[in-house]
Design an enzyme around this catalytic site. Structure first.
Site, short mmCIF file in Angstrom:
data_model
loop_
_atom_site.label_atom_id
_atom_site.label_comp_id
_atom_site.label_asym_id
_atom_site.label_seq_id
_atom_site.Cartn_x
_atom_site.Cartn_y
_atom_site.Cartn_z
N ILE A 31 -5.09 8.50 -2.76
CA ILE A 31 -4.54 9.51 -1.83
C ILE A 31 -4.20 10.86 -2.62
O ILE A 31 -4.11 11.94 -2.34
CB ILE A 31 -3.59 9.57 -1.01
CG1 ILE A 31 -2.21 9.01 -1.40
CG2 ILE A 31 -4.19 8.39 0.11
CD1 ILE A 31 -1.00 8.73 -0.40
N ASN A 92 -1.08 -0.10 -14.28
CA ASN A 92 0.18 0.24 -14.73
C ASN A 92 1.36 -0.88 -14.27
O ASN A 92 1.00 -1.52 -13.28
CB ASN A 92 0.70 1.62 -14.04
CG ASN A 92 0.01 2.93 -14.22
OD1 ASN A 92 -0.42 3.00 -15.45
ND2 ASN A 92 -0.37 3.51 -13.30
N SER A 100 4.06 2.53 -8.90
CA SER A 100 4.72 3.11 -7.57
C SER A 100 4.55 2.16 -6.54
O SER A 100 5.48 2.19 -5.56
CB SER A 100 4.37 4.49 -7.41
OG SER A 100 2.93 4.67 -7.05
N HIS A 105 -2.95 -3.18 -8.91
CA HIS A 105 -4.02 -2.46 -8.63
C HIS A 105 -4.49 -2.01 -9.86
O HIS A 105 -3.95 -1.60 -10.79
CB HIS A 105 -3.75 -1.46 -7.54
CG HIS A 105 -2.47 -0.48 -8.02
ND1 HIS A 105 -1.20 -0.75 -7.94
CD2 HIS A 105 -2.44 0.76 -8.27
CE1 HIS A 105 -0.50 0.19 -8.14
NE2 HIS A 105 -1.14 1.23 -8.55
N HIS A 107 -7.11 1.38 -11.11
CA HIS A 107 -7.31 2.49 -10.97
C HIS A 107 -8.58 2.66 -11.77
O HIS A 107 -8.82 2.42 -13.14
CB HIS A 107 -6.60 3.60 -11.73
CG HIS A 107 -5.10 3.53 -11.16
ND1 HIS A 107 -4.57 4.57 -10.15
CD2 HIS A 107 -3.89 2.83 -11.22
CE1 HIS A 107 -3.31 4.31 -10.00
NE2 HIS A 107 -2.89 3.37 -10.61
#
Length: 119
Positions: A31, A92, A100, A105, A107
């Protein structure tokens, strides 16, 4: 986990722009994209970090990486043999690294020249 954003996306409780799905993975557009193509690939099963996933289920980690490669091909960032024009896969771990959402996950980033180092 009911309080995990990505688990809620996997469950269909939170909308996501899904671009790829397997029985074990879900890929959706970020998003807040950092490149023209920015897709997140998550395991459907909750694991907080890539290290935790590698320890608990190495086969699922491999499935997440395969899904990221499939997304790159689908999005025109790579050919079937994994080359040209190119893309970056980033994960990350922990808040200081920019994680966050505490659900592992990957990217998948591309669509422009990506500089190094990234941060």
């Amino acid at each position: 986990m009911t309080d995990c954003l990505f688990c809620r996306m996997v469950a269909g409780e939170v909308p996501a722009t899904v671009v790829h799905e397997t029985d074990r993975t879900l890929a959706f557009r970020d998003i807040n994209p950092q490149a023209p193509t920015h897709v997140l690939v998550v395991p459907k099963q909750h694991h907080p970090t890539v290290a935790a996933l590698a320890e608990a289920d190495p086969d699922l980690l491999a499935a997440v990486v395969r899904a990221a490669a499939a997304v790159a091909v689908q999005e025109g960032l790579a050919t079937e043999d994994g080359v040209e024009p190119g893309y970056r896969v980033v994960t990350n771990t922990g808040p200081q690294a920019g994680q966050s959402v505490p659900h592992v996950h990957l990217h998948v980033l591309g669509g422009r020249d990506l500089t190094w180092p990234p941060g």
